[in-house]
Motif scaffolding. Structure first.
Motif, PDB file in Angstrom:
ATOM      1  N   LYS A  51      28.228  44.412  40.090  1.00  0.00           N
ATOM      2  CA  LYS A  51      28.896  43.910  38.886  1.00  0.00           C
ATOM      3  C   LYS A  51      29.930  44.911  38.378  1.00  0.00           C
ATOM      4  CE  LYS A  51      27.950  42.537  34.123  1.00  0.00           C
ATOM      5  NZ  LYS A  51      26.898  42.328  33.100  1.00  0.00           N
ATOM      6  N   ALA A  77      32.915  44.925  40.675  1.00  0.00           N
ATOM      7  CA  ALA A  77      33.739  43.721  40.479  1.00  0.00           C
ATOM      8  C   ALA A  77      34.549  43.816  39.193  1.00  0.00           C
ATOM      9  CB  ALA A  77      32.848  42.491  40.466  1.00  0.00           C
ATOM     10  N   ARG A 133      37.422  46.182  39.698  1.00  0.00           N
ATOM     11  CA  ARG A 133      38.461  45.561  40.529  1.00  0.00           C
ATOM     12  C   ARG A 133      39.242  44.525  39.713  1.00  0.00           C
ATOM     13  NH1 ARG A 133      37.368  41.996  46.006  1.00  0.00           N
ATOM     14  NH2 ARG A 133      39.569  41.568  46.478  1.00  0.00           N
ATOM     15  N   LEU A 175      37.712  35.281  39.711  1.00  0.00           N
ATOM     16  CA  LEU A 175      36.825  36.269  40.346  1.00  0.00           C
ATOM     17  C   LEU A 175      35.644  36.618  39.427  1.00  0.00           C
ATOM     18  CD1 LEU A 175      36.199  38.165  42.684  1.00  0.00           C
ATOM     19  CD2 LEU A 175      37.724  39.840  41.631  1.00  0.00           C
ATOM     20  N   GLN A 176      35.923  36.840  38.140  1.00  0.00           N
ATOM     21  CA  GLN A 176      34.861  37.152  37.191  1.00  0.00           C
ATOM     22  C   GLN A 176      33.842  36.007  37.107  1.00  0.00           C
ATOM     23  OE1 GLN A 176      36.870  38.003  33.538  1.00  0.00           O
ATOM     24  NE2 GLN A 176      37.448  40.094  34.160  1.00  0.00           N
ATOM     25  N   VAL A 193      31.652  36.203  40.137  1.00  0.00           N
ATOM     26  CA  VAL A 193      30.705  37.315  40.062  1.00  0.00           C
ATOM     27  C   VAL A 193      29.534  36.959  39.151  1.00  0.00           C
ATOM     28  CG1 VAL A 193      30.420  39.674  39.228  1.00  0.00           C
ATOM     29  CG2 VAL A 193      32.371  39.089  40.657  1.00  0.00           C
TER      30      VAL A 193
END
Length: 450
Positions: free
Chosen positions: A293, A296, A299, A314-315, A318
Motif C-alpha cells: 500500500k 502504491a 508511486r 490505480l488508487q 490498490v
C-alpha cells in the motif's frame, strides 16, 4: 512367599550399654571385624548398598565429635578441650530384615527379584526419612535371614544428639516439654512423653509399611501377635502378595496415563506451534500488504501531476486489492480458530466415549453373570468370559483386575439366592433380571441407562 515386616531403630553412645553395645562394637560387628564376629562361623565382609563402609562411618563419627569439642579455661588458668559426653547417644542405626530365609532367594528366582525390590524400597525410604544425615546402608550375606543395616549421624546437630533423629524420641521430648510448660508434674510429663513415644513409633511403623512393606508384599505383623491360625496366616500372606501386585499394577497404570498425557500435551503443543506459524504468516502477509500500500501510494504521488486520472484508477485498484487481502486474512484467522475449537470438541468426545465404553463393558460383564457368559474360577481366582467380543473389550481397557471382586460378589449372592428357590423359579428369576437389566447394557445417545 511373604511374611511380616521388621524394622528396628536404636541409638548408641561411645559408652557400652548393659548389653555391651557401643558405637565401636556396632560398627565393628557391621564391618565383620574379627573381635566382633565370634558369633559367626564364616564372617563375610558386608555388601555396600549406599554410602560409606562401616570403617568410614566410624571415622566420620569420630571427626564429627572432634569438631564439636570446645576449648575451656581451667581453674589453674590453663586451657583444655571439652568433648561430647561419652554416654551421649551419637549414632542411630536402623535394621530391616527380610522374612524369607536366604537359601530360598537364589539369584535368578522370582523371590530374589522381590528381595532386590525390597532393598531398593528400603533405600528410598531411609533416604527420604533421614536425608543427608544417612551415611551408609550395608547388607550382611553371612546370616540365615537377609537383612540390612543403616547408619545415621547427627551431622546437623551441634549437640550430636542422635536420639533426636528418631521421630518417636523427638515426639517424646516435645510432649514432655509441653507438659512441663503447661504445669504438669515431672512424673506426669514423663508418662505423657512415653505415650507420645509409643504413638509416634506406631506411626513410623505404619509409614514404613505403606512405603516398603505393602509394595514388597509383606504383612504389617506376624501370626502370633494377632493369634492367627495357620489358615488365617496363609490367607493374610496371600492377601499381602495380592496387595503388592495391585500396588505395582496401579503404579504401572499411572505411568501409562502420565505417558498418554505427555503424548497429548506434545500433540497439543505441536498444534499450537503450527497455529503460531500460520498466524505469523498471516501477520507477514498483512505487513507485506501494508508495504504494498505504501509503495502504491508513493508511486501514485509521483505520477499524480502527469496523470491524475490514471492515479485515481490505480488508487482504486490498490484499495480493492487490500480489501481482498484483508478479507482473506480474516477468513484465515476465523478458520484457524474454528480448527482449534473442533480439536477441543473432538478431544472431549473421545474422552467421553472411552468412559462410556468402559462403563458399558462393566455393565455387560455383570449382566454376563446372569446369562452365563461370565464365570468366576475360584481355583485360579480369575474371571472366564466366553463371549470373545466382551472378553476383548475387557482386555483392551485393562479392567479385568477391577472386575474380579464385584463379579465374585454378584456370583456369590446369586448362588445363595438361587439355593433358596426351585430350579424353575431360579431360571425364571434369571430371565426376568436379564430382561429388566438389559436396557442398562444398551448404549443410547445419552450414554447407558442407569
Amino acid at each position: 512367599m511373604s511374611g511380616p515386616q521388621f524394622l528396628h531403630i536404636q541409638t548408641f553412645s561411645l559408652k557400652a550399654n548393659p548389653a555391651g553395645q557401643s558405637v565401636a562394637q556396632i560398627l565393628g560387628e557391621a564391618a565383620r571385624s574379627p573381635e566382633y564376629s565370634m558369633h559367626l562361623d564364616s564372617p563375610i565382609p558386608p555388601r555396600i548398598i549406599f554410602g560409606a563402609t562401616p570403617e568410614e562411618v566410624l571415622k566420620q563419627h569420630d571427626d564429627m565429635l572432634a569438631a564439636r569439642a570446645v576449648e575451656i579455661k581451667l581453674k589453674n588458668g590453663k586451657s583444655a578441650k571439652r568433648g561430647v559426653r561419652k554416654d551421649r547417644h551419637t549414632l542411630l542405626t536402623a535394621v530391616a530384615s527380610y522374612p524369607i530365609p536366604r537359601e530360598q532367594i537364589a539369584i535368578g528366582s522370582p523371590d530374589h527379584t522381590a528381595y532386590l525390590q525390597w532393598v531398593e524400597l528400603n533405600k528410598r525410604w531411609l533416604q527420604a526419612q533421614f536425608g543427608d544425615q544417612l551415611v551408609s546402608i550395608i547388607e550382611h550375606e553371612d546370616e540365615a535371614h537377609p537383612h540390612i543395616h543403616a547408619f545415621v549421624l547427627p551431622l546437623n546437630d551441634e549437640a550430636c544428639m542422635a536420639r533426636r533423629l528418631n521421630p518417636a524420641w523427638a515426639a517424646k521430648e516435645d510432649a514432655e516439654r509441653l507438659a512441663k510448660e503447661s504445669g504438669h508434674p515431672a512424673k506426669a510429663a514423663v508418662k505423657l512423653g512415653n505415650r507420645a513415644y509409643k504413638a509416634a513409633g506406631r506411626e513410623l511403623q505404619e509409614h514404613y509399611y505403606q512405603n516398603v512393606g505393602l509394595p514388597a508384599g509383606l504383612t504389617k505383623t506376624g501370626p502370633k501377635r494377632e493369634r492367627l491360625s495357620r489358615a488365617q496366616w496363609k490367607a493374610r500372606k496371600d492377601q499381602a502378595r495380592r496387595d503388592a501386585k495391585l500396588h505395582s499394577d496401579m503404579a504401572e497404570r499411572v505411568e501409562r496415563i502420565v505417558d498418554a498425557e505427555d503424548d497429548l500435551e506434545k500433540s497439543m503443543r505441536h498444534k499450537a506451534e503450527e497455529l503460531a506459524e500460520k498466524l505469523a504468516l498471516v501477520d507477514q502477509a498483512q505487513r507485506e500488504a501494508e508495504e504494498a500500500k505504501r509503495r502504491a501510494t508513493r508511486r501514485a504521488r509521483q505520477v499524480v501531476d502527469a496523470a491524475r486520472d490514471e492515479a485515481r484508477q490505480l488508487q482504486h485498484k490498490v484499495r480493492e486489492e487490500l480489501a481482498v487481502r484483508s478479507a482473506e486474512m480474516e477468513a484465515a484467522k476465523a478458520d484457524l480458530k474454528q480448527q482449534e475449537l473442533a480439536f477441543e470438541l473432538e478431544k472431549k468426545r473421545v474422552v467421553k466415549r472411552v468412559v462410556l465404553d468402559v462403563a458399558g463393558t462393566t455393565v455387560r460383564v455383570l449382566l454376563g453373570v446372569f446369562s452365563g457368559v461370565v464365570r468366576f474360577d475360584p481355583e485360579r481366582s480369575s474371571i472366564e468370559i466366553s463371549d470373545p467380543a466382551l472378553a476383548k473389550s475387557v482386555d483392551d481397557y485393562g479392567i479385568m483386575s477391577y472386575l474380579e471382586k464385584p463379579v465374585s460378589v454378584v456370583l456369590s449372592a446369586w448362588h445363595k439366592l438361587s439355593a433358596f428357590l426351585p430350579r424353575a423359579d431360579a431360571t425364571q428369576l434369571r430371565s426376568d433380571l436379564l430382561e429388566e437389566l438389559k436396557p442398562a447394557s444398551e448404549r443410547s445417545e445419552r450414554g447407558y441407562e442407569p
